[in-house]
Design an enzyme around this catalytic site. Sequence first.
Site, mmCIF file in Angstrom:
data_model
loop_
_atom_site.group_PDB
_atom_site.id
_atom_site.type_symbol
_atom_site.label_atom_id
_atom_site.label_comp_id
_atom_site.label_asym_id
_atom_site.label_seq_id
_atom_site.Cartn_x
_atom_site.Cartn_y
_atom_site.Cartn_z
ATOM 1 N N GLU A 54 16.779 -37.921 36.393
ATOM 2 C CA GLU A 54 16.187 -36.391 36.634
ATOM 3 C C GLU A 54 16.602 -36.105 35.235
ATOM 4 O O GLU A 54 17.730 -36.639 34.390
ATOM 5 C CB GLU A 54 16.958 -35.999 37.865
ATOM 6 N N LYS A 107 12.250 -30.568 42.651
ATOM 7 C CA LYS A 107 13.396 -30.066 43.477
ATOM 8 C C LYS A 107 13.854 -28.680 44.697
ATOM 9 O O LYS A 107 13.479 -27.770 44.176
ATOM 10 C CB LYS A 107 14.829 -30.513 42.993
ATOM 11 N N CYS A 163 17.345 -36.467 43.134
ATOM 12 C CA CYS A 163 19.111 -35.686 43.395
ATOM 13 C C CYS A 163 19.199 -35.554 44.798
ATOM 14 O O CYS A 163 19.157 -36.146 45.525
ATOM 15 C CB CYS A 163 19.196 -35.636 42.341
ATOM 16 N N VAL A 180 26.909 -36.992 40.749
ATOM 17 C CA VAL A 180 28.090 -36.979 40.682
ATOM 18 C C VAL A 180 29.120 -36.985 41.604
ATOM 19 O O VAL A 180 30.133 -37.343 41.680
ATOM 20 C CB VAL A 180 28.365 -35.497 39.878
HETATM 21 C C1 ACM Z 1 22.529 -33.357 41.519
HETATM 22 O O1 ACM Z 1 21.569 -32.820 42.700
HETATM 23 N N1 ACM Z 1 21.940 -33.628 40.582
HETATM 24 C C2 ACM Z 1 23.326 -34.042 41.538
#
Ligand code: ACM
Length: 265
Positions: free
Chosen positions: A40, A111, A145, A172
């Site tokens: 990402e 996203k 992510c 993370v």
């Molecule tokens: C994330 O969505 N970059 C943790």
Amino acid sequence: MKYKVGVCQFGPKLFDIDYNLNRMKKLLEPVNADLIVLPELAASGYLFNNTKELKKMSESSRDGHTAKLFKKLAKEKNTSYVVGFAEKADDKFFNSAMLVNPDGSIFIYRKTQLFFEEKKWFEPGNTGFKIFKAKRGIQIGMMVCFDWIFPECARTLALKGAQIIAHPSNLVLPWCQQAMITRSIENRVFSITANRTGTERNAEKELTFTGMSQIINPRGEIIKRLNEFEESVDIAEIDPEEANDKKATVHNDVFTDRRTEMYEL
Ligand code: ACM
């Protein structure tokens, strides 16, 4: 069908676009594959502090630096790539992924489920979940992510016919790599999670990313998993058609056995 897929893991440097593009180029140039997934926000880094910083790092999906590099690589290497980037579109900013094919076609996913402070600078994605064709017609679904924690994202892609879920990430929290095994099992699809490594600092903020990028098959087997720190591209040979079989046993099909009248979603 034999199909070579790869996952590219590295540690982008925050706001250092030249370094990040060169690093990806160096890692990818020696590698031959049909499809490779990258992290990402791969060219910009992750830890923005305000919209001004994001504005400076964001780019067009058509002719930005990420699109330019990957169009060139896709043609030269005859490879499809999925890579995350900070997208600027009509003065709005999205945390997006692009699929770039050897024939020059580019497809975008924005996203859906923004994580933590991303909500302060990015618009929630408005593309929805679509299926796109990568090299040799393989059906690709993209998520980015934190979409992983909402099983509806992978489910929607699988129900629409994804054979491979390409999943650029900057993880993370500690759970995603294990959770994606379940996403693959419950949907009987391949998933490729490309995470980043390293620690980023910006003003008083600091984040450490967990690496462990992976390729999972429709039975939930880990075909490849990198460690937390390494920067490399790992390749596996798969048969994407395995994802067309939704049977968990001869008596259980995870799609046609769904009892949607019983679910309250
Ligand atoms: C994330 O969505 N970059 C943790």
